[in-house]
Design an enzyme around this catalytic site. Sequence first.
Site, PDB file in Angstrom:
ATOM      1  N   ASP A  38      -3.131  11.128   3.401  1.00 20.55           N
ATOM      2  CA  ASP A  38      -3.869  10.077   3.323  1.00 20.55           C
ATOM      3  C   ASP A  38      -5.284  11.104   4.648  1.00 20.55           C
ATOM      4  O   ASP A  38      -4.793  11.166   6.071  1.00 20.55           O
ATOM      5  CB  ASP A  38      -3.951   8.509   4.401  1.00 20.55           C
ATOM      6  N   GLU A  74      -9.612   3.733   2.341  1.00 23.47           N
ATOM      7  CA  GLU A  74      -9.171   4.108   0.813  1.00 23.47           C
ATOM      8  C   GLU A  74      -8.090   2.639   0.491  1.00 23.47           C
ATOM      9  O   GLU A  74      -7.811   2.405  -0.942  1.00 23.47           O
ATOM     10  CB  GLU A  74      -8.719   5.162   1.051  1.00 23.47           C
ATOM     11  N   LYS A 116      -9.804  13.052   8.465  1.00 21.03           N
ATOM     12  CA  LYS A 116      -9.808  13.092   9.475  1.00 21.03           C
ATOM     13  C   LYS A 116      -9.776  14.326  10.201  1.00 21.03           C
ATOM     14  O   LYS A 116      -9.084  15.032   9.460  1.00 21.03           O
ATOM     15  CB  LYS A 116      -8.107  12.551   9.545  1.00 21.03           C
ATOM     16  N   ASP A 173       1.606   6.449   5.457  1.00 16.72           N
ATOM     17  CA  ASP A 173       0.546   5.478   5.338  1.00 16.72           C
ATOM     18  C   ASP A 173       1.030   5.240   4.172  1.00 16.72           C
ATOM     19  O   ASP A 173       0.459   3.983   3.244  1.00 16.72           O
ATOM     20  CB  ASP A 173      -0.892   6.023   5.047  1.00 16.72           C
ATOM     21  N   ARG A 216      -7.407  -0.383   1.239  1.00 15.45           N
ATOM     22  CA  ARG A 216      -7.852  -1.536   0.398  1.00 15.45           C
ATOM     23  C   ARG A 216      -8.273  -1.153  -0.618  1.00 15.45           C
ATOM     24  O   ARG A 216      -8.126  -2.525  -1.709  1.00 15.45           O
ATOM     25  CB  ARG A 216      -9.466  -2.365   1.882  1.00 15.45           C
ATOM     26  N   LYS A 225       0.941  -1.746  -0.192  1.00 17.26           N
ATOM     27  CA  LYS A 225      -0.004  -0.529  -0.162  1.00 17.26           C
ATOM     28  C   LYS A 225       0.696   1.076   0.171  1.00 17.26           C
ATOM     29  O   LYS A 225       1.801   1.332   0.927  1.00 17.26           O
ATOM     30  CB  LYS A 225      -1.207  -0.032   1.253  1.00 17.26           C
ATOM     31  N   ASP A 248     -12.100   7.098   4.199  1.00 13.87           N
ATOM     32  CA  ASP A 248     -11.336   7.135   4.606  1.00 13.87           C
ATOM     33  C   ASP A 248     -10.312   5.368   5.198  1.00 13.87           C
ATOM     34  O   ASP A 248      -9.324   5.114   5.289  1.00 13.87           O
ATOM     35  CB  ASP A 248     -10.796   7.147   5.890  1.00 13.87           C
TER      36      ASP A 248
END
Length: 460
Positions: free
Chosen positions: A233, A312, A240, A251, A314, A228, A310
């Site tokens: 993010d 995202e 967030k 992230d 996956r 990933k 949020d």
Amino acid sequence: MSLTFAAPSDGALPLHVIESTGLEAWLDQHGPDVRSWIEANGFTGALGQVLLVPGPGGAPEFALAGYGDAASRARKRFPLAAAAEALPKGDYRIASGVAPEALEVEAFGWLMTGYAFDRYKTQNKAKAGLVAPEGIDAARIEVLARAEALIRDLVNTPAADMGPEQLQAACEDMAAEFGASCETVAGDGLLERNLPMIHAVGRAADRAPRLVEMNWGTSGPKLTLVGKGVCFDTGGLDIKPAVAMALMKKDMGGAANVLGLARMIMALNLPLQLRVLIPAVENAVAGNAFRPGDILTSRKGLTVEINNTDAEGRLVLADALALADEGAPDLVVSMATLTGAARVAVGADLAPFYTDDDGAALALSRAAARVADPVWRLPFHEPYETQIEPGVADLDNAPSGGFAGSITAALFLRRFVGDSAYMHFDIYSWQQTKEPGRSKGGLGQGPRALLAALPEMLNL
């Protein structure tokens, strides 16, 4: 201090590693002058204590490193690194006190005391060098140390300097170093190549989303690593709060760990065919951002209802995993800083993993214990499958209820892998406070364990 062993020399000071419970027995083997010096300086063998012991002329004759007891060592990943960080500048060779089976781990921990993230400011590093102990594979440990440093550097770099294009450049540099091929599909090219969810997540940023692919090796089992690469993010339209956004430069820790593992594999020339897939995006907010309530169609054809922008990671992994499975690899491994639920379940220090293969799980768990890279198996619990099926689409990217968030995310990802063996890591990739051999900041979680387990998992 580079992350390499010191050259053997007569000038390297002998280092005796002393358990607190064995100090008296050790003193009985030395003269009264040594005993007086040690007692006068209050050396007890406590973990992390160090002491230089002078010879007849006053110059240091040898050094002592406290090794504590078994209980205190169990609380530290690299117990000897505590002493390494405290020793004066110079080179040392372990003369006694470390069990042969612990030498490789302790040597790796010692090397990592020489790491500091100094891209923006000069940082203090440990100054004690170590001559490679006899009986260890020094070159291999140096490879692991350089790979770990790469992971930490990538994760520690702020998002302004580690966006999708810089992550791509890191892949290209590695490919050039090891003679691998590297190809990138970016921007609207993702739509043309049927990678729609990677595009959807990253299209609102001013830095184009992309999929970076690296291939190395022409024979042996096929291993595909998927990492990933969400370089920052915000949470998207489900933005967030500031406190939750503070560490979002990390992230892309899954991509960093995958690249670290890839470096190990190529540097050690393992007999396998390696494929690395990194969906690199920034989850930003703009007028064209994907929205809660949207339904996306994935590369595999499965539709996904967006109930939280949020969740995202996956989504971008799903397209990459579908692409990975099309190559019919012997094993697919995904690594991602995916869920807060994993941190609630096992904390920051353990790397939870998922697999349907009990043999692979056992091999990985045993390897992780040997190399001090702890992992913990969580289940693909099939009764939870219904939680990721919203009714209006094939899948839900953020099931309501708040329970088993790491498991439902793993089940979501498994839907995009067909017949290939699959293993998923939901990692944190961050050291919250400084520990011996582990500076505060970015951290590798899982790559050394995987490397040690691959020969059994892939029959290498």
